[in-house]
Design a protein around this motif. Structure first.
Motif, PDB file in Angstrom:
ATOM      1  N   TRP A   1       0.844  -1.193   0.000  1.00 43.54           N
ATOM      2  CA  TRP A   1       0.000   0.000   0.000  1.00 43.54           C
ATOM      3  C   TRP A   1       0.881   1.244   0.000  1.00 43.54           C
TER       4      TRP A   1
ATOM      5  N   SER B   1       2.995   0.163   3.648  1.00 40.95           N
ATOM      6  CA  SER B   1       3.251  -1.196   4.123  1.00 40.95           C
ATOM      7  C   SER B   1       3.359  -2.134   2.938  1.00 40.95           C
ATOM      8  N   CYS B   2       4.067  -3.238   3.135  1.00 34.29           N
ATOM      9  CA  CYS B   2       4.135  -4.267   2.107  1.00 34.29           C
ATOM     10  C   CYS B   2       4.165  -5.636   2.768  1.00 34.29           C
TER      11      CYS B   2
ATOM     12  N   THR C   1       6.441  -8.794   6.580  1.00 35.68           N
ATOM     13  CA  THR C   1       5.748  -7.520   6.384  1.00 35.68           C
ATOM     14  C   THR C   1       6.654  -6.368   6.800  1.00 35.68           C
TER      15      THR C   1
ATOM     16  N   TYR D   1       6.459  -1.888   7.576  1.00 37.02           N
ATOM     17  CA  TYR D   1       5.597  -0.746   7.797  1.00 37.02           C
ATOM     18  C   TYR D   1       6.405   0.541   7.852  1.00 37.02           C
TER      19      TYR D   1
ATOM     20  N   ILE E   1      -1.081  -5.168   7.799  1.00 34.04           N
ATOM     21  CA  ILE E   1      -1.295  -5.651   6.445  1.00 34.04           C
ATOM     22  C   ILE E   1      -1.428  -7.166   6.473  1.00 34.04           C
TER      23      ILE E   1
ATOM     24  N   ARG F   1      -2.914 -10.743   3.811  1.00 35.62           N
ATOM     25  CA  ARG F   1      -3.386 -11.167   2.503  1.00 35.62           C
ATOM     26  C   ARG F   1      -4.047 -12.536   2.599  1.00 35.62           C
TER      27      ARG F   1
ATOM     28  N   LEU G   1      -5.877  -8.438  -0.727  1.00 36.30           N
ATOM     29  CA  LEU G   1      -4.954  -7.813   0.209  1.00 36.30           C
ATOM     30  C   LEU G   1      -5.761  -6.926   1.142  1.00 36.30           C
TER      31      LEU G   1
ATOM     32  N   LEU H   1      -5.653  -3.964   4.546  1.00 37.22           N
ATOM     33  CA  LEU H   1      -4.920  -3.052   5.416  1.00 37.22           C
ATOM     34  C   LEU H   1      -5.869  -2.631   6.523  1.00 37.22           C
TER      35      LEU H   1
ATOM     36  N   CYS I   1      -3.268   0.406  -3.771  1.00 30.77           N
ATOM     37  CA  CYS I   1      -2.816  -0.972  -3.687  1.00 30.77           C
ATOM     38  C   CYS I   1      -1.834  -1.227  -4.829  1.00 30.77           C
TER      39      CYS I   1
END
Length: 126
Positions: free
Chosen positions: A36, A49-50, A58, A60, A70, A72, A79, A81, A96
């Motif tokens: 995101w 975040s990913c 993850t 942040y 986050i 998934r 996905l 958040l 996204c």
């Protein structure tokens, strides 16, 4: 045809919570790093975040650490958040993103992500 679509945005009071969702199609979702970004008016796009393909890793931004989560669901190609304790400064357009080659790292660079959603607005009110 690749589609990345955000949902769940809206207006929330400061201190409240909101959950964004992102549904994807047209690519092999479960091998892609997802993430995101957000962008507020007059500000640069910021990586929020990913999450890696399996969900085991993850990252942040410092500004959201401890408040955002986050996650998934690869079976649903979705996905999420979860945003808690929202602050005025969290108000932005949230995007996204997805990429097959980019590793989920703390420093997220917009050009590194191939697929982008159109974005969804999050507004934080008093």
């Amino acid at each position: 045809q690749v589609q990345v679509k955000e949902s769940g945005g809206g207006v929330v009071q400061a201190g409240g919570s909101l959950r964004l969702s992102c549904t994807a199609s047209g690519f092999t979702f479960d091998v892609y790093t997802m993430g995101w970004f957000r962008q507020a008016p007059g500000k640069e796009r910021e990586g929020v975040s990913c999450i890696n393909w399996s969900g085991s890793s993850t990252q942040y931004a410092d500004s959201v650490k401890g408040r955002f989560t986050i996650s998934r669901d690869n079976a649903k190609k979705t996905l999420y958040l979860q945003m808690n304790s929202l602050k005025f400064e969290d108000a932005a357009m949230y995007y996204c993103v997805a990429d097959a080659w980019e590793a989920c790292s703390r420093n997220m660079f917009p050009p590194s992500y191939k697929y982008w959603g159109q974005g969804i607005q999050v507004t934080v009110s008093s």
